[in-house]
Write a protein that holds these residues in place. Structure first.
Motif, PDB file in Angstrom:
ATOM      1  N   UNK A 132       0.842  -1.194   0.000  1.00  0.00           N
ATOM      2  CA  UNK A 132       0.000   0.000   0.000  1.00  0.00           C
ATOM      3  C   UNK A 132       0.877   1.244   0.000  1.00  0.00           C
ATOM      4  N   UNK A 133       0.475   2.231  -0.770  1.00  0.00           N
ATOM      5  CA  UNK A 133       1.194   3.499  -0.772  1.00  0.00           C
ATOM      6  C   UNK A 133       0.432   4.591  -0.032  1.00  0.00           C
ATOM      7  N   UNK A 134      -0.871   4.410   0.137  1.00  0.00           N
ATOM      8  CA  UNK A 134      -1.696   5.364   0.870  1.00  0.00           C
ATOM      9  C   UNK A 134      -2.025   4.812   2.250  1.00  0.00           C
ATOM     10  N   UNK A 135      -2.350   5.713   3.166  1.00  0.00           N
ATOM     11  CA  UNK A 135      -2.806   5.298   4.489  1.00  0.00           C
ATOM     12  C   UNK A 135      -4.172   4.631   4.363  1.00  0.00           C
ATOM     13  N   UNK A 136      -4.345   3.537   5.093  1.00  0.00           N
ATOM     14  CA  UNK A 136      -5.592   2.777   5.067  1.00  0.00           C
ATOM     15  C   UNK A 136      -6.452   3.190   6.256  1.00  0.00           C
ATOM     16  N   UNK A 137      -7.705   3.529   5.982  1.00  0.00           N
ATOM     17  CA  UNK A 137      -8.632   3.935   7.037  1.00  0.00           C
ATOM     18  C   UNK A 137      -9.783   2.946   7.115  1.00  0.00           C
ATOM     19  N   UNK A 138     -10.210   2.623   8.337  1.00  0.00           N
ATOM     20  CA  UNK A 138     -11.445   1.874   8.516  1.00  0.00           C
ATOM     21  C   UNK A 138     -12.555   2.867   8.842  1.00  0.00           C
ATOM     22  N   UNK A 146     -10.694   3.795  12.708  1.00  0.00           N
ATOM     23  CA  UNK A 146      -9.316   3.544  13.130  1.00  0.00           C
ATOM     24  C   UNK A 146      -8.409   3.566  11.911  1.00  0.00           C
ATOM     25  N   UNK A 147      -7.109   3.576  12.171  1.00  0.00           N
ATOM     26  CA  UNK A 147      -6.096   3.570  11.117  1.00  0.00           C
ATOM     27  C   UNK A 147      -5.259   2.303  11.284  1.00  0.00           C
ATOM     28  N   UNK A 148      -5.546   1.241  10.510  1.00  0.00           N
ATOM     29  CA  UNK A 148      -4.777   0.004  10.642  1.00  0.00           C
ATOM     30  C   UNK A 148      -3.324   0.200  10.205  1.00  0.00           C
ATOM     31  N   UNK A 149      -2.458  -0.696  10.661  1.00  0.00           N
ATOM     32  CA  UNK A 149      -1.064  -0.645  10.256  1.00  0.00           C
ATOM     33  C   UNK A 149      -0.953  -0.993   8.776  1.00  0.00           C
ATOM     34  N   UNK A 150      -0.459  -0.073   7.991  1.00  0.00           N
ATOM     35  CA  UNK A 150      -0.371  -0.273   6.552  1.00  0.00           C
ATOM     36  C   UNK A 150       0.513  -1.456   6.181  1.00  0.00           C
ATOM     37  N   UNK A 151       1.529  -1.733   6.998  1.00  0.00           N
ATOM     38  CA  UNK A 151       2.482  -2.798   6.691  1.00  0.00           C
ATOM     39  C   UNK A 151       1.828  -4.176   6.664  1.00  0.00           C
ATOM     40  N   UNK A 152       0.661  -4.310   7.290  1.00  0.00           N
ATOM     41  CA  UNK A 152       0.011  -5.614   7.354  1.00  0.00           C
ATOM     42  C   UNK A 152      -0.848  -5.903   6.120  1.00  0.00           C
ATOM     43  N   UNK A 153      -0.996  -4.931   5.219  1.00  0.00           N
ATOM     44  CA  UNK A 153      -1.936  -5.078   4.117  1.00  0.00           C
ATOM     45  C   UNK A 153      -1.236  -4.960   2.765  1.00  0.00           C
TER      46      UNK A 153
END
Length: 216
Positions: A132-138, A146-153
């Protein structure tokens, strides 16, 4: 045997191109022609199946003769997973691997196809991914939960590859589930056959799916 199924059953309304995006002219050739060419030229692909919207099978017949590995065109369903199921059913007499690819990804490289096939020598399923290059938001409604850890996706691409017996079994279970609704083939395997390991391989940034008019 390695079979490539090219999913071309959608109508591509989000692309606003006046026609399904896979038939848009891209540098002198239709998008779907560029996609099929990549698999037809790959030395490890033995057979190509194209899954088409029923309204466009006639258009496909006009170009089919140019590709010696493309012998079969089947009608797709109203949802993507139904088109994948149509491709799987068309492989009834085949043994080996099935690579399922979006017709709207015309820049798929030979190297990426090879990476997926290579992974299938050791794993029953494989999917190309990108970080992922963008921040992931739930989301929670129109607010951020929340803002999950991008490294996990990862972002998933196609072609996604499977041993034919594995993907056939997973979809047989899915077709008996009234709640079945998937937009991705490896998710069907993960849901119905959780013991199956799906290998991630490096995707390509150029292997972009044409979704919106700006992509074209």
């Amino acid at each position: 045997m390695n079979v490539a199924a090219i999913l071309s059953g959608g109508t591509g309304t989000r692309a606003k191109a006046g026609m399904p995006k896979q038939f848009v002219n891209l540098g002198g050739k239709m998008v779907i022609e560029r996609t099929i060419e990549a698999f037809n030229a790959h030395p490890q692909i033995d057979e190509i199946i194209v899954v088409s919207h029923p309204d466009y099978t006639g258009m496909l017949k006009e170009i089919q003769l140019a590709y010696e590995k493309w012998h079969l065109t089947v009608e797709g369903g109203s949802e993507r997973y139904l088109s994948s199921w149509a491709a799987i059913r068309a492989c009834e007499n085949f043994k080996g691997n099935l690579l399922i690819h979006d017709a709207a990804r015309p820049n798929v490289s030979s190297e990426l196809i090879s990476r997926v096939i290579m992974a299938l020598a050791d794993f029953p399923a494989a999917v190309p991914v990108l970080p992922l290059t963008d921040t992931l938001l739930e989301a929670d409604g129109d607010c951020v939960k929340c803002v999950p850890l991008r490294q996990k996706f990862r972002n998933a691409q196609t072609p996604q590859g499977f041993h034919l017996d594995v993907i056939r079994h997973a979809f047989q279970l899915a077709m008996n589930d009234v709640n079945c609704c998937f937009t991705d083939d490896c998710s069907v395997v993960l849901h119905y056959l959780p013991a199956i390991k799906v290998k991630m391989v490096n995707g390509d940034f150029s292997n972009q799916k044409l979704t919106y008019h700006s992509d074209i």
